[in-house]
Design an enzyme around this catalytic site. Sequence first.
Site, mmCIF file in Angstrom:
data_model
loop_
_atom_site.group_PDB
_atom_site.id
_atom_site.type_symbol
_atom_site.label_atom_id
_atom_site.label_comp_id
_atom_site.label_asym_id
_atom_site.label_seq_id
_atom_site.Cartn_x
_atom_site.Cartn_y
_atom_site.Cartn_z
ATOM 1 N N LYS A 202 -23.146 -47.488 -74.529
ATOM 2 C CA LYS A 202 -22.206 -48.627 -74.631
ATOM 3 C C LYS A 202 -21.451 -48.912 -73.329
ATOM 4 O O LYS A 202 -21.379 -50.067 -72.890
ATOM 5 C CB LYS A 202 -21.227 -48.380 -75.799
ATOM 6 C CG LYS A 202 -20.294 -49.534 -76.085
ATOM 7 C CD LYS A 202 -21.008 -50.737 -76.671
ATOM 8 C CE LYS A 202 -21.159 -50.599 -78.171
ATOM 9 N NZ LYS A 202 -22.086 -51.559 -78.747
ATOM 10 N N CYS A 392 -9.618 -26.615 -36.400
ATOM 11 C CA CYS A 392 -8.629 -27.582 -35.924
ATOM 12 C C CYS A 392 -7.196 -27.090 -36.190
ATOM 13 O O CYS A 392 -6.744 -26.182 -35.519
ATOM 14 C CB CYS A 392 -8.901 -28.954 -36.527
ATOM 15 S SG CYS A 392 -8.167 -30.259 -35.542
ATOM 16 N N HIS A 517 -14.439 -30.143 -35.280
ATOM 17 C CA HIS A 517 -14.866 -30.047 -36.682
ATOM 18 C C HIS A 517 -16.383 -29.863 -36.738
ATOM 19 O O HIS A 517 -17.110 -30.848 -36.913
ATOM 20 C CB HIS A 517 -14.485 -31.320 -37.440
ATOM 21 C CG HIS A 517 -13.019 -31.521 -37.585
ATOM 22 N ND1 HIS A 517 -12.330 -31.147 -38.703
ATOM 23 C CD2 HIS A 517 -12.101 -32.043 -36.730
ATOM 24 C CE1 HIS A 517 -11.047 -31.444 -38.552
ATOM 25 N NE2 HIS A 517 -10.884 -31.981 -37.353
ATOM 26 N N GLU A 519 -18.199 -28.885 -38.994
ATOM 27 C CA GLU A 519 -18.774 -29.245 -40.307
ATOM 28 C C GLU A 519 -19.361 -30.655 -40.334
ATOM 29 O O GLU A 519 -20.273 -30.925 -41.105
ATOM 30 C CB GLU A 519 -17.734 -29.089 -41.423
ATOM 31 C CG GLU A 519 -16.469 -29.927 -41.294
ATOM 32 C CD GLU A 519 -15.398 -29.277 -40.430
ATOM 33 O OE1 GLU A 519 -15.712 -28.273 -39.764
ATOM 34 O OE2 GLU A 519 -14.265 -29.795 -40.401
HETATM 35 N N1 GLN Z 1 -2.432 -31.751 -36.958
HETATM 36 C C1 GLN Z 1 -3.230 -31.204 -35.920
HETATM 37 C C2 GLN Z 1 -3.313 -32.102 -34.711
HETATM 38 O O1 GLN Z 1 -3.003 -33.257 -34.790
HETATM 39 C C3 GLN Z 1 -4.618 -30.823 -36.416
HETATM 40 C C4 GLN Z 1 -5.418 -31.967 -36.916
HETATM 41 C C5 GLN Z 1 -6.624 -31.550 -37.728
HETATM 42 O O2 GLN Z 1 -6.674 -30.455 -38.284
HETATM 43 N N2 GLN Z 1 -7.610 -32.395 -37.830
HETATM 44 O O3 GLN Z 1 -3.683 -31.666 -33.652
#
Ligand code: GLN
Length: 547
Positions: A202, A392, A517, A519
């Site tokens: 539905k 980071c 990053h 990832e």
């Molecule tokens: N707040 C931190 C900075 O501006 C890390 C940023 C983050 O983890 N992407 O450098």
Amino acid sequence: MTKVIFITGGVMSGLGKGTVAASIAKILQFRGFAVSMVKCDPYLNVDAGTMNPVEHGENFVCEEIWEFNPARDFKFRIAEVDQDFGTYERFTGQCVHPSHNITSGQIYLSVILKERTGEFLGKTVQIIPHVTDEIKSRLKDILKEGKDFIIVEIGGTVGDIEGMPFLEAVRQLRIELGKENSVLIHVTYVPYLSTIQQLKTKPTQHSLRKLLESGLIPDIIIARSEVELNEDARQKIALFSGLSKESIISAPNLSIIYEIPLAFERQNLGDLLLKKLMLKPKRDPMPGISEWKKLVNMFRSANVEIKIALVGKYTKIVDSYISIIEALKHAGAHNSLKVTPVFVDAERVDEKKLMTFDGILLTPGFGVRAAEGMIQSAKIALEKNIPFLGICFGAQLATVAFARYIMKWEGANSTEIDPNTPYPVVDLLPGQRNVELMGGTMRLGAIKVRIIKNTILYKAYEKELIKERFRHRYHIIKKFADKMTTRGYKVNAYDTDGNIVGFEVEGHPYFVGVQWHPEFKSRPFSPSPVYLSFIGAIKRYRLNFRV
Ligand code: GLN
């Protein structure tokens, strides 16, 4: 001519439309086609960067920065996009350009700024045609890139007010493109009611009606459900949509998301798409399918479980760290390990509990809240020899923990958290301090990084020059890092300006922090070197230790 596959969503959000779109791209790649992904997001933010990850999932960062030029004399740098782009990249193995994330914010900004700069010459500016034309013109620019296919996912659900201009633009564009050049796929939800053991169609009927109200007729329906669609449900959906049974595709929950393209293959979705678009495969046989099967089998057979604590503050929804979770799983599968990530709310860190994990990952983030708990988690990893990866913000706060608890610099901090700290080990660089420029000083996109030889990181990447993606403002400060080297804090990476962007701790089984990053570049078939080395270390130190 580029063929277009439009994907709309029905019933509710969160069905995994992005994964469906990415899986369709994959089955077209199996057939030798060049595919490009596009996502239209009806929200009014100009880009995903300003959204809290708890509301809308992770902010994905692209390799490149796009200079968005909505009208004469206006420029914005965009590299942060919707999290679906992460899924697209992981499935297709291709980088997506930020201009492929079209938001209502960008569209309205363009239209209004064009009105202000006199481009509409006395016209009454309206949703139709001005907003819809702007959407079409953005899509047409992407068509000019000349790929075999573009897959355009329309975010949200049919019936949402914000999404209507996009649906109208799709309606018009389909007419302009001609019948054999586009396909519309509607992804809908078919709930399974366990009390009566039945699949209910539905909600799908209602969402189809909504779609038809927008003047759109689907060519294919993909039914998301907890279980495989049975004949009865398939038949019913076919009947009220006027489609053949073959055009109703089942997309049940699968434990390994990379299996979805194979589930589509089993139902001949690839051949069906080509038939509807009057195309022949560019590659036949398709070796990609058996390679992908091998990949899925590798994920399936990885069954030794390891638990990794993801310490952070955006722990309310899984999506806020989705690329990290996927990167951990990729690295795990390539080590025959099944990684179970467990969210640990940084505001409620418990030392005993944290010590039960095989590894600790300190997550990216912004702002004061939960920072103390993150610093404490890094301290526990440092002191208790738990394999540790800081990403980071996580790397910055791990540096703070080292400064406080190894160097004994009382009150050491990042100036993001304590602007008056006596030891600003993480700080803005000179020239970044003008608060008015905050938005402009964020470093975004991929940049070159130099890895120092004889480090864990060098072992991981096996090269000196790499390119990784960044999204930050603050930096680890050299003056302090130099002093910390006496106690084992070792810088392992610099950017091309000579700023510190990575470190590791000597004498610890595995304690690594990176300002970038990794990832975002991890793929199921080629995991990120950083994550591979982290998981590899866990395998060596923790599992041996356990048995
Ligand atoms: N707040 C931190 C900075 O501006 C890390 C940023 C983050 O983890 N992407 O450098």
